[in-house]
Design an enzyme around this catalytic site. Sequence first.
Site, mmCIF file in Angstrom:
data_model
loop_
_atom_site.group_PDB
_atom_site.id
_atom_site.type_symbol
_atom_site.label_atom_id
_atom_site.label_comp_id
_atom_site.label_asym_id
_atom_site.label_seq_id
_atom_site.Cartn_x
_atom_site.Cartn_y
_atom_site.Cartn_z
ATOM 1 N N HIS A 170 0.848 -1.191 0.000
ATOM 2 C CA HIS A 170 0.000 0.000 0.000
ATOM 3 C C HIS A 170 0.885 1.244 0.000
ATOM 4 O O HIS A 170 2.084 1.161 0.261
ATOM 5 C CB HIS A 170 -0.918 0.039 1.239
ATOM 6 C CG HIS A 170 -2.006 -0.986 1.229
ATOM 7 N ND1 HIS A 170 -1.767 -2.313 1.532
ATOM 8 C CD2 HIS A 170 -3.331 -0.893 0.960
ATOM 9 C CE1 HIS A 170 -2.913 -2.984 1.449
ATOM 10 N NE2 HIS A 170 -3.865 -2.152 1.112
ATOM 11 N N LYS A 200 -0.189 4.511 4.575
ATOM 12 C CA LYS A 200 -1.009 3.525 5.291
ATOM 13 C C LYS A 200 -0.126 2.809 6.306
ATOM 14 O O LYS A 200 0.730 2.002 5.945
ATOM 15 C CB LYS A 200 -1.631 2.516 4.323
ATOM 16 C CG LYS A 200 -2.540 1.509 5.019
ATOM 17 C CD LYS A 200 -3.280 0.638 4.034
ATOM 18 C CE LYS A 200 -4.133 -0.416 4.723
ATOM 19 N NZ LYS A 200 -5.156 0.175 5.616
#
Length: 379
Positions: free
Chosen positions: A208, A212
Amino acid sequence: MLSLRPPCTLSPAPWRRRRTLDGVAGTPQRVSAAAPSTIVEAVAPLARLSFPILVNGCTGKMGLSVAEAATSSGLHLVPVSFSSRDTLDRTVQVGHTDVRIYGPSAREDVLSSVIGEFPDIVVVDYTAPDSVNANADLYCKLGLPFVMGTTGGDRQLLYKSVQDSNNYALISPQMGKQVVAFLAAMEIMAEQFPGAFTGYHLEVLESHQAGKLDISGTAKAVIACFEKLGVSYDMDRMVKIRDPEQQLEMVGVPEEHIEGHAFHLYHLTSPDDSVSFEFQHNVCGRSIYAEGSVDAAMFLHRKVRSNDSKRIYNMIDVLREGSMRYPCAQDYLLPNQPRVRVTKAFSTCCPLLWLLSERASTEEQNIIDQEVSDRLDKS
């Protein structure tokens, strides 16, 4: 080059299995069972809605994407949003709307005035994990229907707050409709075939954007299904990639999506390494989540207007009702079978269900239909 395949496999890293289709990179090649070709009766397109929507979190990329999707869908974007910092005094332009950003100390007063002007408003929350419960408590206190797309927080407390207040809410850590359909298919498989992968070794890799910080909630949900299928897994073994250079070179994320992507790979190997299975879903950008969030808001708005007795929903409820703005749910009449309602998104993720439906007797079809419905009800 990282590879989760057994040494005897000649294929390169599993992330490098993307193809080019009509000039678009990143489209995976897949084999699927075709849906029945005869459509007896398509579900009529949903009437176009226009109601006020407030996106809390327009200072973030996800919140901004949802706001843009809402305006593109013809919804009335309320020009108000909030920040975790009181010192922030700015506006964010979304289309032709200037959204004023307020600090946390002004939330209750501003929201109260907004309710007075827009009594049928729906809030979509994409803020921060440590704001989930405080925001939900305020929405419940003011009677604001809300879609909680923010992950994290105390989820048990979140549900309790909604239940105690009898407020309307749609809560889901995953707003991508097709990803939710895949998760539902995994849940059904885990329920129907417990222990089917006993003894298999599982490796999980997820990538990600660097912002994140937490573990993917989607990955956790899929791993939980594999555990029901008999696989033992330690979360500490998960490979979490957040470094942009690794994402470019090792994972194969397109450069333009380094700051917004969600790549997941689940690789299963038999005890003697003679058999392997691989499940992979890669998302570039945020549009799948933004569009799903708008569909969720529309779904919740309809439930509020109809005074539905149920108050807490999730994205599976949205999928089951076919509450999406493109032709996704259709009624098909299978050969010699009763009519079965199936979503295209679900059948794409689980073509085996189409095969079962096509080949089943009437009695068997009824059982399949009931099993799927029951499982979705429990999800």
